[in-house]
Structures are given as structure tokens and as C-alpha cells.
Design an enzyme around this catalytic site. Structure first.
Site, PDB file in Angstrom:
ATOM      1  N   ALA A 102      15.555   1.545  55.481  1.00 38.58           N
ATOM      2  CA  ALA A 102      14.896   1.685  54.181  1.00 38.58           C
ATOM      3  C   ALA A 102      13.447   2.062  54.454  1.00 38.58           C
ATOM      4  O   ALA A 102      12.915   1.782  55.536  1.00 38.58           O
ATOM      5  CB  ALA A 102      14.971   0.369  53.425  1.00 38.58           C
ATOM      6  N   GLY A 145      18.793  -0.286  57.044  1.00 42.05           N
ATOM      7  CA  GLY A 145      19.547   0.375  55.981  1.00 42.05           C
ATOM      8  C   GLY A 145      20.274   1.613  56.461  1.00 42.05           C
ATOM      9  O   GLY A 145      21.294   2.003  55.877  1.00 42.05           O
ATOM     10  N   GLU A 148      23.400   0.324  57.826  1.00 41.64           N
ATOM     11  CA  GLU A 148      24.229  -0.137  56.693  1.00 41.64           C
ATOM     12  C   GLU A 148      24.852   1.041  55.942  1.00 41.64           C
ATOM     13  O   GLU A 148      26.018   0.993  55.545  1.00 41.64           O
ATOM     14  CB  GLU A 148      23.375  -0.995  55.745  1.00 41.64           C
ATOM     15  CG  GLU A 148      23.007  -2.327  56.384  1.00 41.64           C
ATOM     16  CD  GLU A 148      21.946  -3.099  55.613  1.00 41.64           C
ATOM     17  OE1 GLU A 148      20.899  -2.506  55.277  1.00 41.64           O
ATOM     18  OE2 GLU A 148      22.144  -4.290  55.359  1.00 41.64           O
ATOM     19  N   GLU A 168      15.827  -6.011  60.916  1.00 44.36           N
ATOM     20  CA  GLU A 168      15.067  -6.621  59.814  1.00 44.36           C
ATOM     21  C   GLU A 168      14.380  -7.922  60.224  1.00 44.36           C
ATOM     22  O   GLU A 168      13.324  -8.272  59.704  1.00 44.36           O
ATOM     23  CB  GLU A 168      15.989  -6.887  58.614  1.00 44.36           C
ATOM     24  CG  GLU A 168      16.429  -5.637  57.867  1.00 44.36           C
ATOM     25  CD  GLU A 168      17.706  -4.994  58.413  1.00 44.36           C
ATOM     26  OE1 GLU A 168      18.142  -5.365  59.539  1.00 44.36           O
ATOM     27  OE2 GLU A 168      18.265  -4.145  57.720  1.00 44.36           O
TER      28      GLU A 168
HETATM   29  N1  DAK Z   1      10.261   3.474  56.920  1.00 46.21           N
HETATM   30  C1  DAK Z   1       9.192   4.276  56.770  1.00 46.21           C
HETATM   31  N2  DAK Z   1       8.722   5.087  57.735  1.00 46.21           N
HETATM   32  C2  DAK Z   1       9.356   5.062  58.914  1.00 46.21           C
HETATM   33  C3  DAK Z   1      10.487   4.252  59.151  1.00 46.21           C
HETATM   34  C4  DAK Z   1      10.943   3.428  58.080  1.00 46.21           C
HETATM   35  N3  DAK Z   1      12.040   2.641  58.172  1.00 46.21           N
HETATM   36  N4  DAK Z   1      10.886   4.451  60.418  1.00 46.21           N
HETATM   37  C5  DAK Z   1      10.050   5.366  60.942  1.00 46.21           C
HETATM   38  N5  DAK Z   1       9.128   5.740  60.045  1.00 46.21           N
HETATM   39  C6  DAK Z   1       8.045   6.694  60.204  1.00 46.21           C
HETATM   40  C7  DAK Z   1       6.941   6.133  61.099  1.00 46.21           C
HETATM   41  O1  DAK Z   1       6.061   5.307  60.350  1.00 46.21           O
HETATM   42  C8  DAK Z   1       6.271   7.395  61.575  1.00 46.21           C
HETATM   43  O2  DAK Z   1       5.450   7.898  60.552  1.00 46.21           O
HETATM   44  P1  DAK Z   1       3.935   8.434  60.862  1.00 46.21           P
HETATM   45  O3  DAK Z   1       3.240   7.315  61.519  1.00 46.21           O
HETATM   46  O4  DAK Z   1       4.161   9.608  61.791  1.00 46.21           O
HETATM   47  O5  DAK Z   1       3.398   8.812  59.524  1.00 46.21           O
HETATM   48  C9  DAK Z   1       7.440   8.355  61.735  1.00 46.21           C
HETATM   49  O6  DAK Z   1       8.501   7.821  60.935  1.00 46.21           O
HETATM   50  C10 DAK Z   1       7.920   8.443  63.169  1.00 46.21           C
HETATM   51  O7  DAK Z   1       8.169   7.121  63.616  1.00 46.21           O
HETATM   52  P2  DAK Z   1       7.629   6.562  65.015  1.00 46.21           P
HETATM   53  O8  DAK Z   1       6.308   7.191  65.385  1.00 46.21           O
HETATM   54  O9  DAK Z   1       7.656   5.081  64.950  1.00 46.21           O
HETATM   55  O10 DAK Z   1       8.741   7.122  66.005  1.00 46.21           O
HETATM   56  P3  DAK Z   1       9.218   6.498  67.382  1.00 46.21           P
HETATM   57  O11 DAK Z   1      10.122   7.505  67.976  1.00 46.21           O
HETATM   58  O12 DAK Z   1       8.040   6.021  68.192  1.00 46.21           O
HETATM   59  O13 DAK Z   1      10.058   5.181  66.993  1.00 46.21           O
HETATM   60  C11 DAK Z   1      11.721   3.950  65.705  1.00 46.21           C
HETATM   61  C12 DAK Z   1      11.283   5.330  66.304  1.00 46.21           C
HETATM   62  C13 DAK Z   1      12.962   4.212  64.820  1.00 46.21           C
HETATM   63  C14 DAK Z   1      12.108   3.017  66.845  1.00 46.21           C
HETATM   64  C15 DAK Z   1      10.558   3.331  64.892  1.00 46.21           C
HETATM   65  O14 DAK Z   1      10.082   4.323  63.969  1.00 46.21           O
HETATM   66  C16 DAK Z   1      10.967   2.132  64.096  1.00 46.21           C
HETATM   67  O15 DAK Z   1      11.055   1.029  64.651  1.00 46.21           O
HETATM   68  N6  DAK Z   1      11.174   2.286  62.794  1.00 46.21           N
HETATM   69  C17 DAK Z   1      11.484   1.199  61.883  1.00 46.21           C
HETATM   70  C18 DAK Z   1      12.927   0.758  62.055  1.00 46.21           C
HETATM   71  C19 DAK Z   1      13.254  -0.405  61.139  1.00 46.21           C
HETATM   72  O16 DAK Z   1      12.656  -1.490  61.269  1.00 46.21           O
HETATM   73  N7  DAK Z   1      14.194  -0.203  60.245  1.00 46.21           N
HETATM   74  C20 DAK Z   1      14.659  -1.251  59.310  1.00 46.21           C
HETATM   75  C21 DAK Z   1      13.846  -1.157  58.056  1.00 46.21           C
HETATM   76  S1  DAK Z   1      14.241  -2.472  56.920  1.00 46.21           S
HETATM   77  C22 DAK Z   1      18.212  -3.576  50.361  1.00 46.21           C
HETATM   78  C23 DAK Z   1      18.977  -2.714  51.077  1.00 46.21           C
HETATM   79  C24 DAK Z   1      18.589  -2.306  52.324  1.00 46.21           C
HETATM   80  C25 DAK Z   1      17.405  -2.752  52.877  1.00 46.21           C
HETATM   81  C26 DAK Z   1      16.619  -3.596  52.169  1.00 46.21           C
HETATM   82  C27 DAK Z   1      17.022  -4.011  50.902  1.00 46.21           C
HETATM   83  N8  DAK Z   1      18.629  -4.017  49.069  1.00 46.21           N
HETATM   84  C28 DAK Z   1      19.893  -3.459  48.490  1.00 46.21           C
HETATM   85  C29 DAK Z   1      17.820  -4.876  48.271  1.00 46.21           C
HETATM   86  C30 DAK Z   1      17.055  -2.252  54.189  1.00 46.21           C
HETATM   87  C31 DAK Z   1      15.997  -2.649  54.898  1.00 46.21           C
HETATM   88  C32 DAK Z   1      15.612  -1.909  56.107  1.00 46.21           C
HETATM   89  O17 DAK Z   1      16.199  -0.938  56.473  1.00 46.21           O
END
Ligand code: DAK
Length: 296
Positions: A102, A145, A148, A168
Site C-alpha cells: 500500500a 498489500g 496480499e 507491516e
Molecule cells: N509506498 C510508497 N512509496 C514506496 C513504497 C510504498 N509501499 N515502496 C517504495 N516506495 C517508493 C520509495 O519511497 C522510493 O521513492 P522516492 O524516495 O524515490 O521518492 C521509491 O519507491 C523507490 O524505493 P526505494 O528507494 O526504497 O527502493 P529500494 O530498491 O532501495 O527498496 C523496497 C525497495 C521495496 C525494499 C523498499 O522500497 C521498501 O521497503 N518499501 C516498502 C515496503 C513495505 O513496507 N510495504 C508494506 C507497506 S504496508 C488495508 C489493506 C492493505 C494494507 C493496509 C490496509 N486495508 C484494507 C485497511 C497494506 C499495507 C501495506 O502494504
């Protein structure tokens, strides 16, 4: 743009859909679509007869799943669901990311009231209500997400190096779109618990080994997408009636016990004797001919 406005936004057109001509490389079609699509977060195309392809396309954010992306994704899914020419749908991302979760930047400032009143991310599960099969073709990150969403699809294909996970816990929260349930159903409690509590990742190769993915491909998105399109084209070549019924009975196995599930299957099986395609299929077999489905 506020979340409320996003959810009430008028439908976007899929007028850019490619015509159903001879099979072409999926990547060629995606490039072709990128210049014509009226969507900004996804690309849509018809690379094979009967197959609708949706490509998540927010490369700068690793296909992070924003509310705006979901409005477009659900519109495209509904159009394919309603389109009589389409028999199966493929959902993919890029080499680097199917979807990195997400959109954290969109979620971060949300208050409970905003999330609750605007029903934040309620549209996520729309894909699970489709009757046509959806195949996920995953390369790169499928996190949170993104994992998921891939698990909501009916068949999951990935590259051997794909990166699945529910990170998460590292953000001070838990999976919110079914991750704890679907990952546990796929991997068993111990493995799913380990991944969700540690935020560790699972490679595509392991995903195949543990049954999360139906198949893990060598190479990148091009290879896994070709595999998904081949399977989708095969499914689309069968009777839509039988395909929908088959998907329905397999899904019932997730909700019912074996005995009730077998009975449910038998009822649906019996009902297919009322379809034209059952007659067409069995007659064609007896006459050693290829069936021409009526989809009725
Ligand atoms: N959201 C927003 N931006 C993201 C992102 C994300 N999930 N993942 C990556 N980006 C953005 C980064 O901020 C960066 O943007 P800039 O800084 O260049 O502006 C760009 O994408 C490139 O990312 P990185 O520089 O970090 O790239 P790397 O290759 O170094 O790292 C990575 C890749 C995938 C390991 C890293 O980006 C990362 O850890 N990303 C976050 C992964 C994460 O934590 N995902 C889970 C998010 S929580 C719900 C349903 C679903 C959900 C919630 C509620 N309901 C029905 C209520 C779901 C929640 C989630 O998914």
C-alpha cells in the site's frame, strides 16, 4: 485529491484496448498501450485472444498501491469482467516490483476517523468478487498489500527471484488485506507466523516450494508474464460456463468442509448438464472434433 473524491470519481474509459488480433509479445503490447491509455497508474491491453492484461504502472513508487491506482484497477477489472470477449485476466507489474505494498506516504497521515469514515482501502477486495479467473504474474517485490493482492488472484505465477513478504510489523502495524489469513492458508501456520512476526521475505523459488505460487519461472517479468498469458489464453479457450463453475467450486473448498464441498461440487456438476457447452464438448469428443463453444 481527497480519498472521498477518489472513490466518487467518474469511470475512466478503456477505449485504448488493443484489438484481438494475432498473438504478439506482451511487452510489445504494453509499450503500445502506454501511449494510448487514459489510465495513469495502470496499462491495459489484450495481448492474446480472450485475455485481458492489466499492468500496474507506477514505476517511481515501485507500484505502491494508492487509492487512485485502485480506482483504476477496479474499473479495468470490471470492464474485463463485463466483456464477453474476455475469458481470463492477467495482472502484472514490472521487473523490479509487482507492488511494494500500500502507498505508505498516502497512509501515513491518516487518522482513524478518516480511514473509518472514508472506508480506506475498502475497494481492495473487489478482485476477489470476479467470476473470471485472474492470474498474477509477479516479478520483483510483492510486499505487504502487494503480496496480499497477488494472493487474492486465482493463480499465482512468479519469478524465482521474486520477493514476497508482509513487512507491516516493521511499520508498527499488521497485514490489513487478508495477508494473515491467505498466507497462513498457503504456507501453514508456522511458516506464515514466522514471516509475519519477523517481516522476513520469501523468494519466488521458496514460494513455489511451499505452494504459495503455482510456478516459479527463470528470468524476469517478461518470462513470467509469457507463462501467465499462455495459461490465461488456454483458460480463455474453454467454455466460459465451465470455467466459471470450476473457479466457483475450487473457491468453495476454502470455505466449506470436505463433505459439504464435495456435495456443493456435485450440485454444480449436475447443473452443467443444463448448459449447451456440456453437450457441445461431449459431442465433439465423441466425433473426434474440436469443440466450438457457445459459452451458454
Ligand atoms: N509506498 C510508497 N512509496 C514506496 C513504497 C510504498 N509501499 N515502496 C517504495 N516506495 C517508493 C520509495 O519511497 C522510493 O521513492 P522516492 O524516495 O524515490 O521518492 C521509491 O519507491 C523507490 O524505493 P526505494 O528507494 O526504497 O527502493 P529500494 O530498491 O532501495 O527498496 C523496497 C525497495 C521495496 C525494499 C523498499 O522500497 C521498501 O521497503 N518499501 C516498502 C515496503 C513495505 O513496507 N510495504 C508494506 C507497506 S504496508 C488495508 C489493506 C492493505 C494494507 C493496509 C490496509 N486495508 C484494507 C485497511 C497494506 C499495507 C501495506 O502494504
Amino acid at each position: 485529491m481527497s480519498l472521498l473524491r477518489l472513490f466518487s470519481r467518474p469511470a475512466l474509459s478503456v477505449s485504448s484496448r488493443a484489438t484481438m488480433s494475432a498473438p504478439r509479445s506482451a511487452l510489445q503490447v504494453v509499450r503500445h498501450q502506454s501511449t494510448e491509455s487514459s489510465y495513469t497508474n495502470i496499462l491495459v491491453s489484450n495481448p492474446r485472444p480472450g485475455v485481458g492484461l492489466i499492468t500496474l504502472n507506477r514505476p517511481k513508487a515501485l507500484n505502491a498501491l494508492s487509492s487512485e491506482l485502485f480506482v483504476e484497477l477496479n474499473k479495468a477489472l470490471k470492464d474485463y469482467e463485463d466483456d464477453k470477449e474476455i475469458g481470463a485476466i492477467v495482472l502484472t507489474g514490472s521487473d523490479k516490483a509487482f507492488a511494494a505494498g500500500a502507498d505508505i506516504k498516502e497512509m501515513a497521515p491518516l487518522t482513524f476517523s478518516e480511514a473509518y469514515v472514508n472506508n480506506f482501502i475498502a475497494p481492495w477486495s473487489y478482485i476477489t468478487t470476479l467470476r473470471k479467473p485472474v492470474i498474477a504474474a509477479v516479478s520483483g517485490h510483492a510486499l505487504g498489500g502487494g503480496c496480499e493482492l497477488a494472493m487474492m488472484c486465482d493463480i499465482l505465477y512468479c519469478t524465482k527471484t521474486a520477493n514476497f513478504g508482509q513487512p507491516e510489523i516493521k511499520l508498527g502495524t499488521i497485514p490489513g488485506a487478508g495477508g494473515s489469513q491467505r498466507l497462513t492458508a498457503a504456507l501453514g501456520k508456522s511458516k506464515a507466523m514466522e514471516l509475519i512476526l519477523t517481516g522476513n521475505n520469501l523468494s519466488g523459488e521458496e514460494a513455489e516450494k511451499h505452494g504459495l505460487a503455482a510456478k516459479a519461472f527463470e528470468g524476469g517479468n517478461k518470462e513470467v508474464l509469457e507463462g501467465a498469458l499462455d495459461t490465461a489464453a488456454k483458460i480463455a479457450s474453454y467454455s466460459r460456463v465451465a470455467v466459471i463453475a470450476a473457479k466457483e467450486v475450487v473457491n468453495k473448498s476454502q470455505d466449506l468442509g470436505v463433505r459439504e464441498g464435495v456435495e456443493y461440487e456435485r450440485r454444480i456438476f449436475h447443473s452443467l448438464f443444463g448448459s449447451q457447452d456440456q453437450k457441445i464438448g461431449m459431442k465433439a469428443f465423441a466425433e473426434k472434433k474440436k469443440p466450438t463453444w457457445s459459452h451458454l
